[in-house]
Enzyme design. Structure first.
Site, PDB file in Angstrom:
ATOM      1  N   THR A  65       1.119  -1.390  -0.178  1.00 56.47           N
ATOM      2  CA  THR A  65       0.220  -0.172  -0.210  1.00 56.47           C
ATOM      3  C   THR A  65       0.491   1.402   0.101  1.00 56.47           C
ATOM      4  OG1 THR A  65      -2.220   1.327   0.788  1.00 56.47           O
ATOM      5  CG2 THR A  65      -0.532   0.017   2.806  1.00 56.47           C
ATOM      6  N   LYS A  69       3.747   1.657  -3.821  1.00 56.70           N
ATOM      7  CA  LYS A  69       2.730   0.802  -4.895  1.00 56.70           C
ATOM      8  C   LYS A  69       3.243   0.395  -6.105  1.00 56.70           C
ATOM      9  CE  LYS A  69      -2.072   0.809  -3.056  1.00 56.70           C
ATOM     10  NZ  LYS A  69      -3.439   1.123  -3.444  1.00 56.70           N
ATOM     11  N   ASP A 105      -6.930  -4.487  -7.115  1.00 57.49           N
ATOM     12  CA  ASP A 105      -7.198  -3.058  -6.690  1.00 57.49           C
ATOM     13  C   ASP A 105      -8.629  -2.754  -7.464  1.00 57.49           C
ATOM     14  OD1 ASP A 105      -6.633  -2.069  -3.646  1.00 57.49           O
ATOM     15  OD2 ASP A 105      -5.256  -0.902  -4.584  1.00 57.49           O
ATOM     16  N   ALA A 129      -6.818  10.992  -8.767  1.00 53.69           N
ATOM     17  CA  ALA A 129      -6.013  10.443 -10.390  1.00 53.69           C
ATOM     18  C   ALA A 129      -4.966   9.754  -9.449  1.00 53.69           C
ATOM     19  CB  ALA A 129      -5.532  11.804 -11.910  1.00 53.69           C
ATOM     20  N   GLY A 131      -3.189   6.130  -7.309  1.00 57.11           N
ATOM     21  CA  GLY A 131      -2.788   4.961  -7.168  1.00 57.11           C
ATOM     22  C   GLY A 131      -4.027   4.387  -7.648  1.00 57.11           C
TER      23      GLY A 131
HETATM   24  P1  NDP Z   1      -3.480   8.392  -3.770  1.00 54.55           P
HETATM   25  O1  NDP Z   1      -2.223   9.649  -2.249  1.00 54.55           O
HETATM   26  O2  NDP Z   1      -2.781   7.979  -5.011  1.00 54.55           O
HETATM   27  O3  NDP Z   1      -3.772   9.995  -4.326  1.00 54.55           O
HETATM   28  C1  NDP Z   1      -4.944  10.290  -3.488  1.00 54.55           C
HETATM   29  C2  NDP Z   1      -6.168  10.607  -4.441  1.00 54.55           C
HETATM   30  O4  NDP Z   1      -7.023  12.022  -3.685  1.00 54.55           O
HETATM   31  C3  NDP Z   1      -5.013  12.119  -5.149  1.00 54.55           C
HETATM   32  O5  NDP Z   1      -5.998  12.498  -6.976  1.00 54.55           O
HETATM   33  C4  NDP Z   1      -5.480  13.773  -4.901  1.00 54.55           C
HETATM   34  O6  NDP Z   1      -5.493  14.719  -5.483  1.00 54.55           O
HETATM   35  C5  NDP Z   1      -6.835  13.490  -4.692  1.00 54.55           C
HETATM   36  N1  NDP Z   1      -6.715  13.828  -3.023  1.00 54.55           N
HETATM   37  C6  NDP Z   1      -5.996  14.295  -1.748  1.00 54.55           C
HETATM   38  N2  NDP Z   1      -6.717  14.729  -0.764  1.00 54.55           N
HETATM   39  C7  NDP Z   1      -7.888  15.839  -1.654  1.00 54.55           C
HETATM   40  C8  NDP Z   1      -8.191  16.833  -1.626  1.00 54.55           C
HETATM   41  N3  NDP Z   1      -7.823  17.726  -0.614  1.00 54.55           N
HETATM   42  N4  NDP Z   1      -8.842  17.586  -2.476  1.00 54.55           N
HETATM   43  C9  NDP Z   1      -8.884  17.326  -4.114  1.00 54.55           C
HETATM   44  N5  NDP Z   1      -8.276  15.599  -4.094  1.00 54.55           N
HETATM   45  C10 NDP Z   1      -7.560  14.931  -2.660  1.00 54.55           C
HETATM   46  O7  NDP Z   1      -3.673   7.480  -3.184  1.00 54.55           O
HETATM   47  P2  NDP Z   1      -4.748   6.317  -3.505  1.00 54.55           P
HETATM   48  O8  NDP Z   1      -4.128   6.103  -4.566  1.00 54.55           O
HETATM   49  O9  NDP Z   1      -3.718   5.358  -3.532  1.00 54.55           O
HETATM   50  O10 NDP Z   1      -6.017   6.060  -2.289  1.00 54.55           O
HETATM   51  C11 NDP Z   1      -6.518   6.909  -2.552  1.00 54.55           C
HETATM   52  C12 NDP Z   1      -7.960   6.253  -1.324  1.00 54.55           C
HETATM   53  O11 NDP Z   1      -8.360   4.915  -1.867  1.00 54.55           O
HETATM   54  C13 NDP Z   1      -7.630   6.080  -0.380  1.00 54.55           C
HETATM   55  O12 NDP Z   1      -7.855   6.653   0.900  1.00 54.55           O
HETATM   56  C14 NDP Z   1      -7.396   4.739  -0.138  1.00 54.55           C
HETATM   57  O13 NDP Z   1      -7.818   4.144   1.390  1.00 54.55           O
HETATM   58  C15 NDP Z   1      -8.412   4.230  -1.045  1.00 54.55           C
HETATM   59  N6  NDP Z   1      -8.404   2.666  -1.177  1.00 54.55           N
HETATM   60  C16 NDP Z   1      -9.135   2.077  -0.728  1.00 54.55           C
HETATM   61  C17 NDP Z   1      -9.636   0.648  -1.661  1.00 54.55           C
HETATM   62  C18 NDP Z   1     -10.289  -0.381  -1.121  1.00 54.55           C
HETATM   63  O14 NDP Z   1     -10.518  -1.529  -1.469  1.00 54.55           O
HETATM   64  N7  NDP Z   1     -11.642  -0.045  -0.623  1.00 54.55           N
HETATM   65  C19 NDP Z   1      -8.088   0.229  -2.307  1.00 54.55           C
HETATM   66  C20 NDP Z   1      -7.094   1.306  -2.483  1.00 54.55           C
HETATM   67  C21 NDP Z   1      -7.068   2.402  -1.906  1.00 54.55           C
HETATM   68  P3  NDP Z   1      -4.036  15.214  -6.093  1.00 54.55           P
HETATM   69  O15 NDP Z   1      -3.308  13.996  -6.984  1.00 54.55           O
HETATM   70  O16 NDP Z   1      -4.087  16.899  -6.443  1.00 54.55           O
HETATM   71  O17 NDP Z   1      -3.511  15.481  -4.691  1.00 54.55           O
END
Ligand code: NDP
Length: 284
Positions: A65, A69, A105, A129, A131
């Protein structure tokens, strides 16, 4: 008697809030396996040593995680096709002497979505956008989604993901900048929150969305597993939408990993129940 348990692991940082261990261990018990699942907090500079340790100690597999990743890819022997398309691995499977990287995922999400609607032919709005969004976007494209609109705070990241979806997954995908409350187009069928907004402990954080643009015919899905009932899902339910929580995705990706490690199709009901038990205790 055999006193040597088989081992699986999770590498990440942080991992303390991650409920994978109780979910997977409930399935080990249900299927009578003397296996353990252990979660390790690994610093980025220790990742190579952690994978060496995993090999030396004969781990059967594991999960990866945030923030490892992408970085894990170069430490593994082989990467499966969709994981290589995404450039990210969330599941490691030992096949003979090799450690193979997979990404479950997006598959977990799509399986969960199929419980309420078939993604084929659907117009999807994806918030985020990172992971999770990459994995979900690729699998939705492979499942025949008609179009994908990637809405993200960082414009560069949404452009990159839309480009990846167009070129590698041959999908109709566009990037949209997220300025203020996003208005969902009226022809959207599925809205996915694939950002980390709403994750514990920031449970009151609001996904910037114009709720009046959500229609009852839409499916609104959230990836947030903790807490399972997010503010977005409550708001979407109040608008009459069908909703899907992040536990379904978590269980389904766990089912795929469990089968790959053990060869056994686990009981998803036992895994979901374990998560519900954990969150009943953990959420106020
Ligand atoms: P990343 O850090 O790769 O991406 C986070 C994303 O959230 C980015 O697009 C980021 O935008 C956006 N973001 C975060 N804060 C804000 C905000 N305040 N306003 C707007 N956009 C925001 O994380 P992951 O993709 O790995 O994980 C994302 C979520 O998915 C996590 O909460 C995780 O727990 C969940 N998840 C759930 C799984 C499940 O099985 N249910 C499996 C995998 C993940 P920006 O690019 O602009 O920073």
């Amino acid at each position: 008697m055999n006193f040597k348990p088989e081992l699986c692991c999770l590498f990440g940082k942080p991992v303390a809030e991650n409920p994978t261990q109780p979910m997977i261990e409930a399935a080990f018990r249900r299927h009578g396996l003397d296996w353990r699942y252990v979660q390790f907090e690994i610093e980025p500079e220790q990742l190579a040593d952690a994978v060496r340790g995993m090999r030396a100690m004969g781990f059967r597999g594991g999960n990866v995680t945030t923030p490892h990743k992408v970085a894990i890819v170069k430490h593994l022997d082989r990467i499966a096709e969709s994981a290589s398309m995404m450039g990210a691995v969330n599941c490691i499977v030992r096949r003979g002497k090799e450690l193979v990287g997979e990404n479950t995922d997006g598959k977990g999400f799509v399986q969960s979505l199929r419980g309420v609607t078939d993604p084929a032919g659907k117009r999807v709005v994806m918030l985020g956008a990172g992971g999770a969004a990459r994995a979900i976007g690729v699998e939705l494209a492979l499942a025949g989604a008609r179009s994908l609109t990637v809405v993200n705070r960082s414009k560069e990241r949404s452009r990159e993901l839309a480009e990846l979806l167009r070129t590698k997954a041959k999908a109709a995908a566009e990037a949209v900048a997220w300025d203020g409350d996003y208005k969902v187009p009226s022809d959207a069928d599925v809205v996915v929150n694939a950002t980390s907004i709403g994750l514990f402990p920031d449970v009151q954080a609001r996904v910037p969305l114009d709720l009046s643009t959500l229609a009852p015919r839409m499916v609104v899905a959230d990836v947030i597993p903790n807490p399972p009932e997010t503010r977005l899902l409550r708001d979407a339910q109040a608008r009459g939408c069908t909703t899907l929580d992040g536990l379904g995705m978590l269980v389904n990706q766990g089912v795929i990993g469990f089968k790959a490690w053990t060869g056994i199709d686990p009981d998803p009901g036992v895994m979901r129940k374990a998560l519900e038990d954990v969150f009943r205790v953990a959420t106020p």
